[in-house]
Design a protein around this motif. Structure first.
Motif, short mmCIF file in Angstrom:
data_model
loop_
_atom_site.label_atom_id
_atom_site.label_comp_id
_atom_site.label_asym_id
_atom_site.label_seq_id
_atom_site.Cartn_x
_atom_site.Cartn_y
_atom_site.Cartn_z
N UNK A 129 2.76 -4.30 1.26
CA UNK A 129 1.72 -4.14 2.26
C UNK A 129 1.42 -2.66 2.44
N UNK A 130 0.17 -2.33 2.44
CA UNK A 130 -0.30 -0.96 2.68
C UNK A 130 0.13 0.03 1.60
N UNK A 131 0.40 -0.46 0.39
CA UNK A 131 0.69 0.47 -0.71
C UNK A 131 -0.55 1.32 -0.95
N UNK A 132 -0.33 2.57 -1.22
CA UNK A 132 -1.42 3.51 -1.42
C UNK A 132 -1.67 3.65 -2.92
N UNK A 133 -2.89 3.40 -3.32
CA UNK A 133 -3.26 3.55 -4.72
C UNK A 133 -3.66 5.00 -4.94
#
Length: 93
Positions: A35-39
């Motif tokens: 959840x909310x991993x930053x690309x």
């Protein structure tokens, strides 16, 4: 097993098509479904500050590109893409 329409929208699921890649596939699934991993943006770093404690998960350019490239693939082709990725193979070995 998750197949076709049973796979929830946005869930990264890859069918294992390469032997001895269980741990690699599990780690990729955890990272890509976080959840909310930053690309990572073009050029590498992201300016996002993370959560309230300053924690953040940045996938990095290689994994971000792979996730973007395979996002519309069916599970079997995602598995093949994992096995065909030189970067992922190198990290695995």
């Amino acid at each position: 097993p998750l197949t076709g329409d049973a796979v929830p929208e946005g869930l990264f699921f890859a069918q294992q098509t390469v032997q001895n890649a269980c741990a690699t596939q599990a780690i990729l699934s955890v990272l890509f479904n976080a959840r909310d991993a930053i690309v990572a943006q073009e050029g590498g770093e992201s300016k996002d500050e993370g959560d309230d404690n300053g924690r953040r998960l940045v996938l990095g350019q290689t994994l971000s590109n792979f996730k973007d490239f395979t996002c519309h693939f069916p599970p079997d082709l995602r598995g093949e893409a994992i096995g065909s990725s030189d970067e992922i193979r190198t990290a695995h070995n």
